[in-house]
Write an enzyme that holds these catalytic residues in place. Structure first.
Site, PDB file in Angstrom:
ATOM      1  N   CYS A   2      32.243  46.039  22.209  1.00  0.00           N
ATOM      2  CA  CYS A   2      31.863  45.438  20.896  1.00  0.00           C
ATOM      3  C   CYS A   2      32.911  45.562  19.784  1.00  0.00           C
ATOM      4  CB  CYS A   2      30.480  45.950  20.715  1.00  0.00           C
ATOM      5  SG  CYS A   2      29.121  45.845  21.797  1.00  0.00           S
ATOM      6  N   ARG A  27      36.420  41.134  21.164  1.00  0.00           N
ATOM      7  CA  ARG A  27      35.936  42.145  21.674  1.00  0.00           C
ATOM      8  C   ARG A  27      34.430  41.810  22.188  1.00  0.00           C
ATOM      9  NH1 ARG A  27      38.160  47.187  21.173  1.00  0.00           N
ATOM     10  NH2 ARG A  27      36.166  48.153  21.651  1.00  0.00           N
ATOM     11  N   TRP A  75      28.971  42.324  22.594  1.00  0.00           N
ATOM     12  CA  TRP A  75      29.241  42.078  23.732  1.00  0.00           C
ATOM     13  C   TRP A  75      28.135  42.559  24.386  1.00  0.00           C
ATOM     14  CZ3 TRP A  75      31.993  38.701  26.309  1.00  0.00           C
ATOM     15  CH2 TRP A  75      32.010  38.901  27.960  1.00  0.00           C
ATOM     16  N   ASN A 101      28.746  50.707  19.889  1.00  0.00           N
ATOM     17  CA  ASN A 101      29.406  50.290  21.180  1.00  0.00           C
ATOM     18  C   ASN A 101      29.245  51.237  22.275  1.00  0.00           C
ATOM     19  OD1 ASN A 101      31.148  48.779  22.842  1.00  0.00           O
ATOM     20  ND2 ASN A 101      33.001  49.799  22.050  1.00  0.00           N
ATOM     21  N   GLY A 102      28.863  50.602  23.490  1.00  0.00           N
ATOM     22  CA  GLY A 102      28.792  51.434  24.505  1.00  0.00           C
ATOM     23  C   GLY A 102      27.349  51.258  25.212  1.00  0.00           C
ATOM     24  N   GLU A 485      44.285  37.625  47.151  1.00  0.00           N
ATOM     25  CA  GLU A 485      43.805  37.936  45.844  1.00  0.00           C
ATOM     26  C   GLU A 485      45.271  38.061  45.091  1.00  0.00           C
ATOM     27  OE1 GLU A 485      41.807  37.185  43.543  1.00  0.00           O
ATOM     28  OE2 GLU A 485      42.594  38.300  41.837  1.00  0.00           O
ATOM     29  N   LYS A 489      47.031  35.562  42.615  1.00  0.00           N
ATOM     30  CA  LYS A 489      47.551  36.013  41.020  1.00  0.00           C
ATOM     31  C   LYS A 489      48.912  35.559  40.826  1.00  0.00           C
ATOM     32  CE  LYS A 489      44.373  37.799  39.101  1.00  0.00           C
ATOM     33  NZ  LYS A 489      43.623  36.689  39.627  1.00  0.00           N
ATOM     34  N   GLU A 492      48.842  31.619  40.340  1.00  0.00           N
ATOM     35  CA  GLU A 492      48.254  31.234  38.839  1.00  0.00           C
ATOM     36  C   GLU A 492      49.067  31.532  37.780  1.00  0.00           C
ATOM     37  OE1 GLU A 492      44.076  32.403  37.825  1.00  0.00           O
ATOM     38  OE2 GLU A 492      44.372  34.209  38.780  1.00  0.00           O
ATOM     39  N   HIS A 508      50.148  33.502  65.004  1.00  0.00           N
ATOM     40  CA  HIS A 508      49.469  32.225  65.449  1.00  0.00           C
ATOM     41  C   HIS A 508      50.082  31.005  64.496  1.00  0.00           C
ATOM     42  CE1 HIS A 508      46.700  34.264  68.174  1.00  0.00           C
ATOM     43  NE2 HIS A 508      46.465  35.108  67.263  1.00  0.00           N
ATOM     44  N   LYS A 611      39.522  29.586  31.536  1.00  0.00           N
ATOM     45  CA  LYS A 611      38.913  30.993  31.779  1.00  0.00           C
ATOM     46  C   LYS A 611      37.712  30.922  32.568  1.00  0.00           C
ATOM     47  CE  LYS A 611      38.296  35.274  31.929  1.00  0.00           C
ATOM     48  NZ  LYS A 611      39.106  35.875  33.186  1.00  0.00           N
TER      49      LYS A 611
HETATM   50  C1  AGP Z   1      40.959  34.159  38.729  1.00  0.00           C
HETATM   51  O1  AGP Z   1      42.194  34.724  38.272  1.00  0.00           O
HETATM   52  C2  AGP Z   1      40.848  32.741  38.157  1.00  0.00           C
HETATM   53  N1  AGP Z   1      40.604  32.969  36.957  1.00  0.00           N
HETATM   54  C3  AGP Z   1      39.620  31.991  38.713  1.00  0.00           C
HETATM   55  O2  AGP Z   1      39.852  32.254  40.267  1.00  0.00           O
HETATM   56  C4  AGP Z   1      38.209  32.621  38.744  1.00  0.00           C
HETATM   57  O3  AGP Z   1      38.153  34.017  39.350  1.00  0.00           O
HETATM   58  C5  AGP Z   1      37.103  31.625  39.288  1.00  0.00           C
HETATM   59  O4  AGP Z   1      37.359  30.285  38.264  1.00  0.00           O
HETATM   60  C6  AGP Z   1      35.650  32.102  39.129  1.00  0.00           C
HETATM   61  O5  AGP Z   1      35.463  32.401  37.800  1.00  0.00           O
HETATM   62  P1  AGP Z   1      34.088  33.028  37.471  1.00  0.00           P
HETATM   63  O6  AGP Z   1      34.172  34.647  38.063  1.00  0.00           O
HETATM   64  O7  AGP Z   1      33.769  33.234  35.706  1.00  0.00           O
HETATM   65  O8  AGP Z   1      33.050  32.452  38.020  1.00  0.00           O
END
Ligand code: AGP
Length: 616
Positions: A2, A27, A75, A101-102, A485, A489, A492, A508, A611
């Site tokens: 927060c 935050r 938050w 906050n916490g 993963e 990373k 993206e 394979h 996001k």
């Molecule tokens: C991951 O780095 C991406 N931003 C994306 O794959 C993300 O994880 C995915 O869109 C799911 O988002 P969410 O966890 O908010 O549902």
């Protein structure tokens, strides 16, 4: 996390506090509120939603002038983002206002004590109990708010930053700190308190970092810091050299690098209060009855992107600990394949934002089929937990960078907690076995911290590889989703071709991709315990090396068997196989972040991405 601001001085407190909250809104933005002390009264305005909602309210219903005030952007952790749950919280007699906050771990027993004493609580929050407790001890301390804060803090368990003011003694602001950040800004005839320096560096760059279990009392001309026991405290004064934009990132170049660094705390916070002194899990907040959990005959995880990879890791742990079959499904595919789902299926919807439309539509489908849905989510009050039967919140704090990092680790930890809890309820595992895993989990924040020390080495490696056309990632067992993963990373952030494989799959087909110098990043499981996995992956390293690959190996301390075949080794601390993703993924996050930086890309907002993907 927060945003917290406190001010006492000669300026109008409201202007200083709201200005500080604007700098701290990253935050947390579930609600915002302010309190000022004027003419022996406390005046409070607070509103759910972003700071702009509070500012509109202040325009309609202005506060009186005052030179003492506190403010908060929330938050949400305990209690949804509503007006009633917004901070500041005020004591029943209207004399004390508190922002926080916490997480106060023992707030339930404190609530019960206050209720038994006839106090009527106005919110669902843990914070409100502090306001009532402070008001109850003030008379005994002669209205010494600092002494009252010390007395109350000695009763609190958990992690907290508190800031309070009282109506009867203006020109005093008191703060307390345990595990959550709180910093003092020293001005000329004025003083400030805040979650981070961003809130006050427009006014002063003279800062004092508060230590653990300390209380600070501000007047316009003095700053007095003591320990919770009242003894004088030593503090660290420093000059802030960052500009405001950098300060929002805590001095880091990007939110992503800040959030990578926050992972030890994010994991620690997600564990906080959920493991009892008896070593058993306490997840009452989940609101799934033990009877329901005993009836479950299948678990289906639905998620997207990084959250999907967290679900893949969770599958190994859940099946091992509970012996319940677990499927992990891409949410965007799940409801179109006519899945077998019924009332004995537990669907786990993992989502950082809680707004991902693919995941939301999948959970709606699952509920129509009669399944129970448990959300694993980082955003209080978002749509996915609201439409689920139950929720276990991660406590990563706001994740601002589009590329998910700390949310990933906390999703895995939350899934581990659920799996262990199900095993505990169903008796698949005995207390000492669960206790052993729980103790290993509790050690992970410290071990993640150690992995962060490899960052400079990994950044140098990224610079060396920045002209690569493609990077392959391979792993086995829980290392396979980590490989996926790591590839995600890099895609993206660096806009490079990257692909993750199950190491056993290379022969394979994918091994045809190999030619001289192609980087292959290998996630190596521990040689201790399940050594057959280790033997196989070492063979895989030899296979790719023999075809000219440049082998970058993520391996645990002491694993010397990889040395002859690795062009580069990144070491991680030893830990049980199932927990290794919490460590092995960190260098891959750092690698992708560094590669994007080397290529001059916008790390926090990569092209084409959002996001939260709120469309199907
Ligand atoms: C991951 O780095 C991406 N931003 C994306 O794959 C993300 O994880 C995915 O869109 C799911 O988002 P969410 O966890 O908010 O549902």
């Amino acid at each position: 996390m927060c945003g917290i601001v406190g001010y006492v001085g000669e300026k109008q407190a409201l202007e200083v506090v709201v200005g500080g909250l604007r700098r701290l809104e990253y935050r947390g933005y579930d609600s915002a509120g302010v309190a000022v002390v004027a003419d022996g009264e406390l005046d409070v305005r607070k509103k759910a939603g972003k700071l702009a909602n509070l500012e509109s309210l202040l325009g309609e219903d202005p506060l009186p002038g005052s030179t003492t005030g506190i403010g908060h952007t929330r938050w949400a952790t305990h209690g949804g983002p509503t007006d009633a749950n917004a901070h500041p919280h005020v004591s029943a007699d209207g004399k004390v206002a508190v922002i926080h906050n916490g997480i106060i771990e023992n707030f339930a027993e404190l609530r019960a004590e206050l209720t038994a004493a006839g106090v009527v609580l106005a919110s669902e929050t843990d914070t409100e109990v502090v306001a009532h407790l402070l008001a109850s001890v003030l008379p005994a301390t002669g209205h010494d708010l600092a002494e009252s804060m010390r007395a109350v803090c000695r009763r609190l368990e958990g992690a907290f930053t508190l800031v309070a003011v009282q109506a009867d003694v203006p020109d005093v602001v008191v703060g307390a700190r345990r595990s959550s950040p709180l910093v003092v800004g020293r001005g000329d005839g004025e003083n400030f308190l805040a979650s981070d320096v961003t809130a006050f560096i427009a006014h002063t760059r003279h800062a004092i970092e508060l230590g653990q279990d300390q209380v600070v009392e501000l007047t316009r001309d003095s700053v007095t810091v003591t320990n919770f026991d009242g003894t004088p405290a030593t503090v660290h004064a420093y000059e802030v050299t960052w500009d405001a934009a950098a300060a929002e990132k805590g001095g880091y170049d990007t939110f992503m690098s800040k959030e990578i660094a926050e992972q030890p705390k994010a994991v620690a916070d997600t564990l906080l209060g959920r493991i009892g002194a008896d070593g058993l899990l306490h997840l009452d907040e989940m609101r799934v009855t033990d009877t329901d959990l005993r009836e479950v005959d299948k678990v289906v995880v639905i998620a997207c992107g990084t959250a999907y990879h967290a679900g893949m890791v969770a599958k190994y742990a859940l099946e091992h600990w509970t012996r319940i079959p677990c499927e992990v499904e891409l949410a965007s595919e799940f409801r179109y394949r006519d899945p077998v789902v019924d009332r004995r299926t537990l669907v786990v919807a993992i989502s950082q934002s809680g707004e991902t439309m693919d995941t939301l539509m999948a959970l709606r489908y699952a509920r129509e089929q009669g399944a129970r849905v448990l959300a694993i989510c980082n955003t209080q009050g978002s749509t996915i937990p609201r439409e689920s039967d139950a929720v276990l919140y991660t406590r990563a704090g706001p994740e601002v960078a589009v590329a998910s990092t700390k949310a990933f680790l906390t999703q895995i930890v939350a899934c581990y907690l659920v799996a262990l809890y199900v095993a505990q309820v169903r008796g698949n595992k005995f207390g000492d076995e669960i206790g052993s895993v729980v103790r290993d989990l509790a050690n992970m924040p410290r071990k993640i911290d150690l992995v962060l020390d490899t960052a400079e080495d990994v950044k140098a490696l990224a610079a060396q590889l920045q002209d690569s056309r493609s990077v392959l990632f391979i792993g086995r067992h829980v290392g396979f989703p980590v490989a996926l993963e790591g590839a995600l990373k890099l895609k993206e952030l660096a806009y490079m071709h990257a692909e993750g494989f199950a190491a056993g799959e290379l022969k394979h087909g994918p091994i045809a991709l190999l030619e001289e110098g192609v980087p292959v990043i290998v996630v190596v499981p521990s040689p201790r315990g399940r050594s057959v996995l280790h033997e196989k992956i070492v063979s895989n390293i030899q296979e790719v090396r023999a075809r000219g690959a440049r082998t970058i190996v993520i391996a645990e301390e002491g694993d010397e068997s990889v040395v002859p075949y690795a062009d580069h080794i990144v070491r991680v601390p030893q830990c049980p196989t199932l927990l290794q993703p919490l460590l092995a993924v960190v260098p891959l996050q750092v690698f992708a972040c560094a590669m994007a930086t080397a290529k001059g890309h916008d790390v926090d907002q990569p092209r084409n991405l959002a996001k939260s993907v709120t469309v199907e």
